[in-house]
Every structure is written in structure tokens, then in C-alpha cells.
Design a protein around this motif. Structure first.
Motif, PDB file in Angstrom:
ATOM      1  N   GLU A 158      18.661  -4.594 -49.321  1.00  0.00           N
ATOM      2  CA  GLU A 158      18.802  -2.890 -49.674  1.00  0.00           C
ATOM      3  C   GLU A 158      17.637  -2.274 -48.853  1.00  0.00           C
ATOM      4  O   GLU A 158      17.872  -1.051 -48.579  1.00  0.00           O
ATOM      5  N   GLY A 159      16.649  -2.887 -48.539  1.00  0.00           N
ATOM      6  CA  GLY A 159      15.597  -2.087 -47.813  1.00  0.00           C
ATOM      7  C   GLY A 159      16.030  -1.890 -46.421  1.00  0.00           C
ATOM      8  O   GLY A 159      15.328  -0.916 -45.936  1.00  0.00           O
ATOM      9  N   TYR A 160      16.838  -2.197 -45.856  1.00  0.00           N
ATOM     10  CA  TYR A 160      17.586  -1.999 -44.692  1.00  0.00           C
ATOM     11  C   TYR A 160      18.844  -1.355 -44.657  1.00  0.00           C
ATOM     12  O   TYR A 160      19.281  -0.956 -43.534  1.00  0.00           O
ATOM     13  N   SER A 161      19.458  -1.306 -45.735  1.00  0.00           N
ATOM     14  CA  SER A 161      20.955  -0.774 -45.886  1.00  0.00           C
ATOM     15  C   SER A 161      20.660   0.937 -45.652  1.00  0.00           C
ATOM     16  O   SER A 161      21.718   1.429 -45.149  1.00  0.00           O
ATOM     17  N   ILE A 162      19.605   1.274 -46.226  1.00  0.00           N
ATOM     18  CA  ILE A 162      19.416   2.997 -45.832  1.00  0.00           C
ATOM     19  C   ILE A 162      17.860   2.787 -45.197  1.00  0.00           C
ATOM     20  O   ILE A 162      16.952   2.583 -45.736  1.00  0.00           O
ATOM     21  N   ASP A 163      17.972   3.279 -43.985  1.00  0.00           N
ATOM     22  CA  ASP A 163      16.855   2.888 -43.052  1.00  0.00           C
ATOM     23  C   ASP A 163      15.914   4.211 -43.044  1.00  0.00           C
ATOM     24  O   ASP A 163      15.033   4.274 -42.327  1.00  0.00           O
ATOM     25  N   ASN A 164      15.967   5.123 -43.985  1.00  0.00           N
ATOM     26  CA  ASN A 164      15.218   6.374 -43.944  1.00  0.00           C
ATOM     27  C   ASN A 164      14.999   6.792 -45.309  1.00  0.00           C
ATOM     28  O   ASN A 164      14.721   8.016 -45.448  1.00  0.00           O
ATOM     29  N   ASP A 165      14.924   5.901 -46.336  1.00  0.00           N
ATOM     30  CA  ASP A 165      14.496   6.104 -47.763  1.00  0.00           C
ATOM     31  C   ASP A 165      13.310   5.912 -48.149  1.00  0.00           C
ATOM     32  O   ASP A 165      12.934   5.917 -49.264  1.00  0.00           O
ATOM     33  N   ASN A 166      12.604   5.334 -47.058  1.00  0.00           N
ATOM     34  CA  ASN A 166      11.091   4.957 -47.446  1.00  0.00           C
ATOM     35  C   ASN A 166      10.953   3.962 -48.726  1.00  0.00           C
ATOM     36  O   ASN A 166       9.779   3.705 -49.187  1.00  0.00           O
ATOM     37  N   HIS A 167      11.854   2.993 -48.730  1.00  0.00           N
ATOM     38  CA  HIS A 167      12.013   1.916 -49.655  1.00  0.00           C
ATOM     39  C   HIS A 167      12.137   0.532 -48.783  1.00  0.00           C
ATOM     40  O   HIS A 167      13.439   0.509 -48.379  1.00  0.00           O
ATOM     41  N   ASN A 168      11.276  -0.256 -48.429  1.00  0.00           N
ATOM     42  CA  ASN A 168      11.708  -1.314 -47.846  1.00  0.00           C
ATOM     43  C   ASN A 168      10.927  -2.339 -48.384  1.00  0.00           C
ATOM     44  O   ASN A 168       9.812  -2.583 -48.137  1.00  0.00           O
ATOM     45  N   LEU A 169      11.426  -3.270 -49.171  1.00  0.00           N
ATOM     46  CA  LEU A 169      10.694  -4.574 -49.874  1.00  0.00           C
ATOM     47  C   LEU A 169       9.912  -5.435 -48.948  1.00  0.00           C
ATOM     48  O   LEU A 169       8.839  -5.747 -49.093  1.00  0.00           O
ATOM     49  N   GLY A 170      10.590  -5.805 -47.744  1.00  0.00           N
ATOM     50  CA  GLY A 170       9.968  -6.815 -46.747  1.00  0.00           C
ATOM     51  C   GLY A 170       8.577  -6.084 -46.251  1.00  0.00           C
ATOM     52  O   GLY A 170       7.585  -6.781 -46.253  1.00  0.00           O
ATOM     53  N   LEU A 171       8.762  -4.936 -45.697  1.00  0.00           N
ATOM     54  CA  LEU A 171       7.553  -4.035 -45.138  1.00  0.00           C
ATOM     55  C   LEU A 171       6.383  -4.047 -46.478  1.00  0.00           C
ATOM     56  O   LEU A 171       5.295  -4.079 -46.038  1.00  0.00           O
ATOM     57  N   VAL A 233       2.838   1.607 -49.285  1.00  0.00           N
ATOM     58  CA  VAL A 233       3.904   2.654 -49.203  1.00  0.00           C
ATOM     59  C   VAL A 233       3.853   3.446 -47.823  1.00  0.00           C
ATOM     60  O   VAL A 233       4.651   3.899 -47.320  1.00  0.00           O
ATOM     61  N   VAL A 234       2.613   3.639 -47.747  1.00  0.00           N
ATOM     62  CA  VAL A 234       2.382   4.209 -46.401  1.00  0.00           C
ATOM     63  C   VAL A 234       3.066   3.663 -45.138  1.00  0.00           C
ATOM     64  O   VAL A 234       3.706   4.154 -44.044  1.00  0.00           O
ATOM     65  N   LEU A 235       2.860   2.406 -45.147  1.00  0.00           N
ATOM     66  CA  LEU A 235       3.494   1.645 -43.930  1.00  0.00           C
ATOM     67  C   LEU A 235       5.116   1.627 -44.070  1.00  0.00           C
ATOM     68  O   LEU A 235       5.827   1.715 -42.923  1.00  0.00           O
ATOM     69  N   GLU A 236       5.556   1.406 -45.199  1.00  0.00           N
ATOM     70  CA  GLU A 236       7.064   1.858 -45.488  1.00  0.00           C
ATOM     71  C   GLU A 236       7.430   3.247 -44.850  1.00  0.00           C
ATOM     72  O   GLU A 236       8.508   3.228 -43.782  1.00  0.00           O
ATOM     73  N   HIS A 237       6.684   4.301 -45.134  1.00  0.00           N
ATOM     74  CA  HIS A 237       6.985   5.408 -44.528  1.00  0.00           C
ATOM     75  C   HIS A 237       6.773   5.659 -42.916  1.00  0.00           C
ATOM     76  O   HIS A 237       7.452   6.256 -42.304  1.00  0.00           O
ATOM     77  N   PHE A 238       5.744   4.960 -42.668  1.00  0.00           N
ATOM     78  CA  PHE A 238       5.578   4.800 -41.037  1.00  0.00           C
ATOM     79  C   PHE A 238       6.696   4.691 -40.298  1.00  0.00           C
ATOM     80  O   PHE A 238       7.210   5.107 -39.166  1.00  0.00           O
ATOM     81  N   PHE A 239       7.475   3.517 -40.703  1.00  0.00           N
ATOM     82  CA  PHE A 239       8.408   2.901 -40.038  1.00  0.00           C
ATOM     83  C   PHE A 239       9.851   3.508 -40.611  1.00  0.00           C
ATOM     84  O   PHE A 239      10.582   3.692 -39.448  1.00  0.00           O
ATOM     85  N   GLU A 240       9.839   4.067 -41.565  1.00  0.00           N
ATOM     86  CA  GLU A 240      11.393   4.464 -42.106  1.00  0.00           C
ATOM     87  C   GLU A 240      11.455   6.006 -41.606  1.00  0.00           C
ATOM     88  O   GLU A 240      12.706   6.415 -41.333  1.00  0.00           O
ATOM     89  N   THR A 241      10.566   6.849 -41.795  1.00  0.00           N
ATOM     90  CA  THR A 241      10.821   8.010 -41.465  1.00  0.00           C
ATOM     91  C   THR A 241       9.566   8.592 -40.717  1.00  0.00           C
ATOM     92  O   THR A 241       8.711   9.746 -41.096  1.00  0.00           O
ATOM     93  N   PRO A 242       9.360   8.070 -39.498  1.00  0.00           N
ATOM     94  CA  PRO A 242       7.915   8.580 -38.800  1.00  0.00           C
ATOM     95  C   PRO A 242       8.145   9.863 -38.171  1.00  0.00           C
ATOM     96  O   PRO A 242       6.844  10.640 -38.229  1.00  0.00           O
ATOM     97  N   ASN A 243       9.150  10.735 -37.973  1.00  0.00           N
ATOM     98  CA  ASN A 243       9.031  11.893 -37.549  1.00  0.00           C
ATOM     99  C   ASN A 243       8.494  12.901 -38.828  1.00  0.00           C
ATOM    100  O   ASN A 243       7.726  13.791 -38.377  1.00  0.00           O
ATOM    101  N   ARG A 244       9.104  12.669 -39.838  1.00  0.00           N
ATOM    102  CA  ARG A 244       8.743  13.578 -41.250  1.00  0.00           C
ATOM    103  C   ARG A 244       7.099  13.446 -41.287  1.00  0.00           C
ATOM    104  O   ARG A 244       6.253  14.066 -41.508  1.00  0.00           O
ATOM    105  N   PHE A 245       6.847  12.012 -41.284  1.00  0.00           N
ATOM    106  CA  PHE A 245       5.661  11.743 -41.328  1.00  0.00           C
ATOM    107  C   PHE A 245       4.604  12.422 -40.506  1.00  0.00           C
ATOM    108  O   PHE A 245       3.766  13.059 -41.235  1.00  0.00           O
ATOM    109  N   LYS A 246       5.031  12.203 -39.465  1.00  0.00           N
ATOM    110  CA  LYS A 246       4.101  12.948 -38.282  1.00  0.00           C
ATOM    111  C   LYS A 246       3.874  14.426 -38.558  1.00  0.00           C
ATOM    112  O   LYS A 246       3.032  14.964 -38.343  1.00  0.00           O
TER     113      LYS A 246
END
Length: 266
Positions: A158-171, A233-246
Motif C-alpha cells: 500500500e505504501g507504493y499503491s499511492i506514491d504521493n500520499d507520504n505514507h510508505n511503510l518500507g521507507l 516521516v520526513v524521509l517518506e515526504h522527501f521521496f513521495e512529494t519532493p516538489n511540495r516539500f522543496k
């Protein structure tokens, strides 16, 4: 012959010592390792594993041809390094191995040192599982006491099924393992990681910065549980929504880039 061997040994020792000094100076000046990838005898993935990587791991497809070779090598190394154990009747497949290994590789791809010694096995459950650590049901956890990292496969996917929700269990769980590795190791990658994380913590504890972080509502509230959860959580956001984070927190984003020595390509 003996004198020649001694001379060779001394020359090699001096060369390695000199390189170590040069590398430390480079890190101190540029805040990044002198080099990242050097694999004289690169391992290769099986064809079926490479196919899984191409079809199911978007990050891999953003890499250059050369970086794809490096990425594949690290995934193959990770798979060989750790024991994958299925629980509750789960059969561990190539898909599971490749996607778990790729998640860790993505997180550490900018680092010279990318394997962990704080865990030895990856335990995979079909879904949420009961943990005796705190008598609760978990989706994933890193447990250094038993040198293991565990995932619910359902929630990992599920962490990869939606790649921009900032939830990624593996990361999230690999971020915990990486932080623990940094506390236990003093190699160049972990030193850079630890030093930059300390800077980040100083920044976010500055009252105006802390206030803005909370009010922005960008990072989910769980991030403020403690510094370890904030990092994950920050690292999840870094990979999932980098543009908004930046856009929202450019200074924090840049320090995360420095911390893991990787510039997002998206």
C-alpha cells in the motif's frame, strides 16, 4: 622475496592511510563522500528480478543507464546479505525480495556505505501482526534487539499503491534502521548522516520553525511523536512529494538532500 612483500605491504598501508586522510578532508570541506560507487566485480540480478524492478519500482526508471547498473548491483547485494523469512504461511517471492531491497537501496543510494549490520533478517507477514515487544498489532517495526526488520506485506504494498500520499511503510522502517546504524557506526556515510540530522534537529527546535512546521499541516502529526519518528516521516515526504516539500520547506529539504547525499530527480 620477504623484503619485497614487506615493502608492498608498507606501500599499500601508506596509500590507504593517505587516501583516508584525503577522503576525510574532502568530506569536511564538501560534506559528501569522495566517491559513492565502485564495484570491481558487480553482481547482477536475475532476469525476472530485473523485470520486477523495471515494472514495479518507479524510482529505478528515473535513473541514468549507469546509475541503473549501480542500483541493480546494490539490490542484488542486499538480497544476498540478508535472510528473508515469511511468517504465517507466507512464501517469500522474488517480488518481495526485490521491492524490499529496492526500498532500502533508494534510501541509501547517495551513500558510499549502504548495507546495515544492525539487522540480519527481514521478516514478512501477510498483514498486520501481533508484536510481543509491546503487546500490540503492528504493520512494521525495526527491532535491533533481535536484529530484525519486519513488514506487513499488505501495508508495504500500500505504501507504493499511492506514491504521493507520504505514507510508505518500507521507507519508514528502513529510516529507523538507518538512524540506528548511524548511531552505531562511524564510517563516512553515517558521520555525514548523523551530523546533518543534528543540524536538522537544532533547526526544528527553534520556536518559530517548530511553529511553522506544525501550522503548515504538511507533515502528519505522528512526525512530532519524537525525533526518530520525525526523521522517518520526513524521509517518506522527501521521496513521495519532493516538489511540495522543496516548495514549503526549502532549507529543510536541502539538508535532507545533504544528509543522504542525494538530489531528487522528480
Amino acid at each position: 622475496m620477504e623484503n619485497i612483500l614487506i615493502t608492498v605491504f608498507v606501500v599499500v598501508f601508506i596509500a590507504l592511510l593517505f587516501f583516508r586522510v584525503v577522503e576525510q578532508g574532502y568530506i569536511a570541506f564538501f560534506n559528501r563522500p569522495l566517491y559513492i560507487h565502485f564495484y570491481p566485480f558487480p553482481k547482477k540480478l536475475k532476469r525476472v528480478q530485473r523485470k520486477i524492478l523495471r515494472k514495479q519500482f518507479a524510482f529505478y526508471n528515473t535513473l541514468t543507464v549507469k546509475d541503473k547498473v549501480y542500483f541493480e548491483y546494490r539490490v542484488a547485494e542486499f538480497i544476498d546479505e540478508y535472510d528473508f523469512i515469511g511468517k504465517e504461511g507466507l512464501i517469500v517471492t522474488d517480488e518481495m525480495k526485490v521491492l524490499v531491497a529496492s526500498t532500502s537501496t533508494m534510501l541509501t543510494f547517495g551513500m558510499k556505505h549502504y548495507l546495515y549490520d544492525v539487522f540480519e533478517r527481514i521478516i514478512i507477514y501477510p498483514g498486520e501482526y501481533y508484536s510481543t515487544v509491546n503487546d500490540e498489532y503492528h504493520k512494521g517495526e525495526f527491532n535491533p534487539m533481535v536484529k530484525a526488520i519486519a513488514f506487513s506485506w499488505k501495508d508495504f504494498q500500500e505504501g507504493y499503491s499511492i506514491d504521493n500520499d507520504n505514507h510508505n511503510l518500507g521507507l519508514h522502517e528502513f529510516a529507523h534502521a538507518l538512524n540506528f546504524q548511524a548511531m552505531k557506526s562511524n564510517n563516512s556515510s553515517m558521520t555525514i548522516f548523523s551530523d546533518m540530522f543534528k543540524e536538522i534537529l537544532q533547526d526544528i527546535h527553534h520556536p518559530p520553525n517548530a511553529k511553522r512546521l506544525v501550522e503548515s499541516d504538511y507533515f502528519r502529526i505522528y512526525a512530532y511523536t519524537n525525533k526518530y519518528e520525525f526523521l522517518a516521516v520526513v524521509l517518506e515526504h522527501f521521496f513521495e512529494t519532493p516538489n511540495r516539500f522543496k516548495q514549503e520547506f526549502p532549507e529543510l529539504f536541502h539538508k535532507v538532500e545533504l544528509m543522504i547525499n542525494f538530489k531528487e530527480r522528480r
